[in-house]
Write an enzyme that holds these catalytic residues in place. Structure first.
Site, PDB file in Angstrom:
ATOM      1  N   ASN A  91      20.147  10.920 -86.274  1.00 36.24           N
ATOM      2  CA  ASN A  91      18.735  10.700 -85.690  1.00 36.24           C
ATOM      3  C   ASN A  91      17.747  10.209 -86.445  1.00 36.24           C
ATOM      4  OD1 ASN A  91      16.881  10.796 -83.180  1.00 36.24           O
ATOM      5  ND2 ASN A  91      16.259  12.511 -84.374  1.00 36.24           N
ATOM      6  N   TYR A 156      13.854  -2.868 -88.914  1.00 35.60           N
ATOM      7  CA  TYR A 156      14.470  -1.814 -88.152  1.00 35.60           C
ATOM      8  C   TYR A 156      15.659  -2.356 -87.159  1.00 35.60           C
ATOM      9  CZ  TYR A 156      13.782   1.872 -84.267  1.00 35.60           C
ATOM     10  OH  TYR A 156      14.202   2.952 -83.521  1.00 35.60           O
TER      11      TYR A 156
END
Length: 247
Positions: A91, A156
């Site tokens: 995560n 990203y």
């Protein structure tokens, strides 16, 4: 006892935001959780204290998982503490948003290293233990941005798309074992990161979501629980929790 009682999980970036809620959801199901953090020491310790007071078995471990040796240390500490690893939730993530013309190589490298390089590092270290589990789970928290792209987010988007490709390939390699590998792709979720967006921008985003609202971190955590508890025949998949924004 629940189906997950006694299993051991590592949640990277598990002290804040979506990671905090995933950690909490797993811990309340009886999972022993190692909460990885890099710089959020206070948040990690506060979460440990809160969950321990509720009878959960949790442990905070500092490591910059973008660095291979620190990721290995995280996994070894988890094994020393709880004896095994059954679940790995990748995560950890950061953003450094810039249009490509303004994107420095430093900002490119850092986002790729933290968001994607860490997935290699932690999985490489944990896989020997996870393959010994009767129900091993690797869950990679990707993003809608890795599927649809995002303005000013080439770094990203590339990292999150890379997580999806990693998920599919590793799932194929591990298909004959007891380990499943899946990605969860959140849409726009009501976290501090999203709350930092200008209000006008956020309103435009919500207007495009068919469900007409942001998602909640709890909805992402429910996806993690589902894959952990009921996902024995689900592997190599993208679980899209995005209110219909990307189909």
């Amino acid at each position: 006892m629940t189906h997950l009682e006694g299993r051991v999980a590592i949640v990277t970036g598990g002290a804040k935001g979506i990671g905090e809620v995933i950690t909490t959801a797993l811990a309340k199901e009886g999972v022993k959780v190692v909460i990885n953090y890099n710089s959020s020491k206070d948040a990690a310790e506060a979460l440990v204290n809160k969950l321990a007071a509720e009878g959960c078995e949790v442990y905070a471990c500092q490591a910059d998982v973008s660095k291979l040796e620190e990721a290995k240390g995280l996994v070894e500490e988890a094994v020393q503490r709880f004896g095994k690893v059954d679940i790995l939730v990748n995560n950890a993530g950061i953003t450094r948003d810039r249009t490509f013309k303004k994107l420095s190589r430093e900002d490119w490298d850092r986002v790729i290293d933290v968001n994607l390089g860490s997935v290699y590092n932690t999985t490489n270290a944990a896989l020997p233990y996870i393959t010994e589990s009767e129900e091993g789970r690797i869950i990679n928290i990707s993003s809608i941005i890795g599927q649809a792209g995002g303005f000013g987010q080439t770094n990203y988007s590339a990292a999150k798309a890379g997580m999806i490709g990693f998920t599919k390939s590793l799932a194929l390699e591990l298909a004959r074992t007891n380990v499943t590998v899946n990605a969860i792709c959140p849409g726009f979720i009501g976290t501090d990161m999203v709350a930092e967006m200008p209000e006008a921008v956020l309103e435009k985003i919500v207007a495009k979501v068919p469900k007409q609202r942001l998602g909640t971190p709890e909805e992402i955590a429910k996806g993690v629980l589902y894959l952990c508890r009921d996902g024995a025949y689900i592997t190599g998949q993208q679980l899209n929790i995005n209110g219909g924004l990307y189909m």
